[in-house]
Write a protein that holds these residues in place. Structure first.
Motif, short mmCIF file in Angstrom:
data_model
loop_
_atom_site.label_atom_id
_atom_site.label_comp_id
_atom_site.label_asym_id
_atom_site.label_seq_id
_atom_site.Cartn_x
_atom_site.Cartn_y
_atom_site.Cartn_z
N SER A 49 0.78 -1.27 0.15
CA SER A 49 -0.13 0.10 0.05
C SER A 49 0.93 1.21 -0.14
CB SER A 49 -1.00 -0.08 1.31
OG SER A 49 -0.18 0.12 2.48
N GLY A 50 0.38 2.49 -0.25
CA GLY A 50 0.96 3.60 -0.16
C GLY A 50 1.46 3.84 1.26
N HIS A 94 -0.09 11.40 3.64
CA HIS A 94 1.13 10.25 3.27
C HIS A 94 0.50 8.93 3.90
CE1 HIS A 94 3.48 13.65 1.92
NE2 HIS A 94 3.45 14.31 2.93
N GLY A 95 -0.60 8.69 4.01
CA GLY A 95 -1.21 7.45 4.49
C GLY A 95 -1.37 7.55 6.03
N ASP A 109 6.47 11.97 -2.11
CA ASP A 109 5.52 10.89 -2.29
C ASP A 109 4.53 11.05 -3.57
OD1 ASP A 109 3.17 9.37 -1.80
OD2 ASP A 109 2.73 10.30 0.31
N VAL A 144 2.63 8.59 -4.56
CA VAL A 144 1.58 7.61 -4.65
C VAL A 144 0.43 8.15 -5.54
CG1 VAL A 144 -0.20 6.32 -3.27
CG2 VAL A 144 2.37 6.67 -2.32
C1 LIG Z 1 -3.41 7.47 -1.50
C2 LIG Z 1 -2.07 8.02 -0.89
C3 LIG Z 1 -1.21 7.55 0.19
C4 LIG Z 1 -1.82 6.22 0.96
O1 LIG Z 1 -1.94 4.92 0.25
P1 LIG Z 1 -2.88 4.09 0.72
O2 LIG Z 1 -2.36 2.82 -0.41
O3 LIG Z 1 -4.12 4.40 0.71
O4 LIG Z 1 -2.16 3.40 2.12
C5 LIG Z 1 0.12 8.07 0.59
N1 LIG Z 1 0.57 9.07 -0.25
C6 LIG Z 1 -0.36 9.87 -1.05
C7 LIG Z 1 -0.01 11.13 -1.73
C8 LIG Z 1 -1.60 9.23 -1.59
O5 LIG Z 1 -2.40 10.04 -2.32
#
Ligand SMILES: *Cc1c(COP(=O)(O)O)cnc(C)c1O
Length: 430
Positions: free
Chosen positions: A116-117, A145-146, A239, A241
Motif C-alpha cells: 500500500s501507499g 502520506h497514508g 510521495d 503515490v
Molecule cells: C493514497 C495516498 C497514500 C496512501 O496510500 P494507501 O494505499 O491508501 O495506503 C499516500 N500518499 C499519497 C500521496 C496518497 O495519495
C-alpha cells in the motif's frame, strides 16, 4: 434515483464496519447522505447495485488511469492467476516490475515492493532515519502520506513548535518528531532548515498536493526544497503515490525536473490491486534488509497477481501520447466546468495537472492550503449531490483531487459539462 439496495447494504455494513466502510472518505460523511455500493465498473463508468450508472472521476482514488476493467489488465491477471495466487518465494514478475519502475523513474536506482501507499511512506521514513541517523521528519500542511503515526500530526502554533498528534492513539513523543510546513512557502522552509536542518532525516512532500484538492507547486519551489535538503544533509522524499505515472510517465519529478533521494508509489502501479513501492538512490536502498540493517518485510509483497495488474497498466500508459491525451481531456473538462460556472454566475476555480484536477468554490488562484480551505464547502456539497443525481460521481469531499482516465473521451467530458451546467444553475439559485 433508486437507492434501496445500497441503503440496505449500508445499514448492514454500519452494524459491523466502523462507519459502514473500510476507509473513512467512502462514507460520504463530509458531503452528507449515504454511499452507493458498486456492482461493477467499466471504462469511465461505475454501476451500482440499484442499477444506476455514474461517470466516475474518482477512479478508485487513482489506480484506474486506464479506465475500469481494462481488458488487457484483466487478461494479464487471469493468465497469471491460474498459476497460483502467491508463492512466498521470488517470482519473475517482481523483477520485471523493478525493471519497469527503475527505467521509467531514473531517480529510483533500486526499489522495494510493498502492499500500500501507507506502507511505502512508512518504510521510506524509516530508511531516511536509519540512513541519516537523525530522527526528525518534515511534512506539509494539506499533504497526506497514508495513516502512519508519524504523518498523523498537525503543526503546533508556530512553524518551529513541535508537532501535535492529529488522531488519538498517536503518541505525543512520536508527533514531536514531525514538523509541518506550509506548502509553497519558500521562507518558512528556509527558516525551519536554518533552525533544525541538522536534525532532519527527511522531508516528505506530495510534489503536487492531491489530498487538499489539487495544489500545484510555485515555480522553483520544489527546486528550493531540493537545495535545502542537500545543504542540510536531509533526504528529499517525493510521495508520488498519487502523481507517479500520472502527471507524466515518470511522475511529478519528471514534470518538474527534480531528482529526489527517495520516492514512494502506489495506486497506479497496482492497476487496482493493493500495491505500493519505494525506491531511490542505490546507496540508500541497499541499506534495506537483507542487504543492509534497516528492517522492512512483507508476506505478500511482490504478489504475482498484483504485479501482473500493475505491469499491464504500466504498459497501457507507456503508449506514445498517453499522457498528452490525458492532459487534453483534463483541460477540456476543467475549461468546460469553468465556463458552465461562469454562465451560472457561481464563483468557481479549477487547478489541473495531467489526469488530475481540483474544484474550488471560490475565485482563483489557489496556491496554498489556506487558499484551498477558502473554498465554499457547503456549495461544493450541494454541487456534489446535484452531479450525483445527474449521473456524475465526484470525490465525496471538497478536499480530494479528481481523476481523469484514458477512458474519459470527448463524449464523457461533454456529458459531464452538461450535467455541471444544470448543477451550477441549481446551486446558483440557492
Ligand atoms: C493514497 C495516498 C497514500 C496512501 O496510500 P494507501 O494505499 O491508501 O495506503 C499516500 N500518499 C499519497 C500521496 C496518497 O495519495
Amino acid at each position: 434515483m433508486k437507492t434501496d439496495r445500497s441503503h440496505a447494504l449500508f445499514t448492514r455494513a454500519s452494524e459491523l464496519l466502523p462507519g459502514g466502510v473500510n476507509s473513512p472518505v467512502r462514507a460520504f460523511k463530509s458531503v452528507g447522505g449515504e454511499p452507493f455500493f458498486a456492482q461493477r465498473a467499466e471504462g469511465a463508468y461505475l454501476f451500482d447495485v440499484d442499477g444506476n450508472r455514474y461517470l466516475d472521476y474518482v477512479g478508485s482514488w487513482g489506480p484506474m488511469i486506464a479506465g475500469h476493467a481494462h481488458p488487457q489488465v484483466l487478461d494479464a491477471v487471469a493468465k497469471v492467476m491460474r498459476d497460483g495466487l502467491s508463492f512466498g518465494v521470488p517470482n519473475a514478475l517482481e523483477v520485471t516490475m523493478a525493471e519497469a519502475i527503475t527505467s521509467i523513474v531514473p531517480s529510483c536506482e533500486m526499489v522495494r515492493m510493498v502492499n500500500s501507499g501507507t506502507e511505502a511512506t512508512l518504510s521510506a521514513i524509516r530508511l531516511a532515519r536509519g540512513a541519516t541517523g537523525r530522527s526528525r521528519i518534515i511534512k506539509f500542511e494539506g499533504c497526506y502520506h497514508g495513516h502512519g503515526d508519524s504523518f498523523l500530526v498537525k503543526a503546533g502554533s508556530g512553524a518551529l513548535t513541535l508537532g501535535l498528534p492529529n488522531s488519538p492513539g498517536v503518541p505525543a513523543a512520536l508527533a514531536d518528531l514531525t514538523m509541518t510546513l506550509p506548502y509553497n512557502d519558500f521562507d518558512a522552509a528556509t527558516t525551519l532548515f536554518d533552525e533544525i536542518g541538522h536534525e532532519v532525516a527527511g522531508l516528505i512532500i506530495e510534489p503536487i498536493v492531491g489530498n487538499a484538492n489539487c495544489i500545484l507547486p510555485r515555480d522553483g519551489y520544489l527546486q528550493h526544497l531540493r537545495e535545502l535538503c542537500t545543504r542540510h544533509g536531509a533526504l528529499l522524499i517525493f510521495d508520488e503515490v498519487m502523481t507517479g505515472f500520472r502527471v507524466a510517465p515518470g511522475g511529478a519529478q519528471q514534470r518538474y525536473g527534480i531528482r529526489p533521494d527517495l520516492s514512494t508509489f502506489g495506486k497506479i502501479i497496482g492497476g487496482g490491486m493493493p500495491v505500493g513501492a519505494y525506491g531511490g538512490r542505490r546507496d540508500l536502498m541497499s541499506q534495506i534488509a537483507p542487504s543492509g540493517p534497516i528492517y522492512q518485510a512483507g508476506t505478500l509483497s511482490g504478489n504475482p497477481v498484483a504485479m501482473a495488474a500493475g505491469l499491464a497498466t504500466l504498459e497501457l500508459i507507456g503508449q506514445p501520447g498517453f499522457h498528452d491525451a490525458l492532459e487534453r481531456s483534463t483541460h477540456a473538462l476543467c475549461d468546460g466546468l469553468e465556463a458552465a460556472a461562469g454562465e451560472a454566475g457561481v464563483a468557481f476555480h479549477t487547478t489541473r495537472a495531467p489526469g488530475m484536477f481540483g474544484l474550488y468554490f471560490r475565485e482563483g488562484p489557489v496556491e496554498t492550503f489556506a487558499d484551498a480551505l477558502g473554498s465554499d464547502t457547503a456549495r461544493f456539497n450541494r454541487f456534489f449531490h446535484a452531479m450525483l443525481e445527474g449521473g456524475v460521481y465526484l470525490a465525496p469531499s471538497a478536499f480530494e483531487a479528481g481523476f481523469v482516465s484514458s477512458a474519459h473521451g470527448e463524449a464523457e467530458i461533454a456529458a459531464t459539462v452538461a450535467a455541471a451546467r444544470a448543477a451550477f444553475e441549481q446551486i446558483g439559485r440557492m
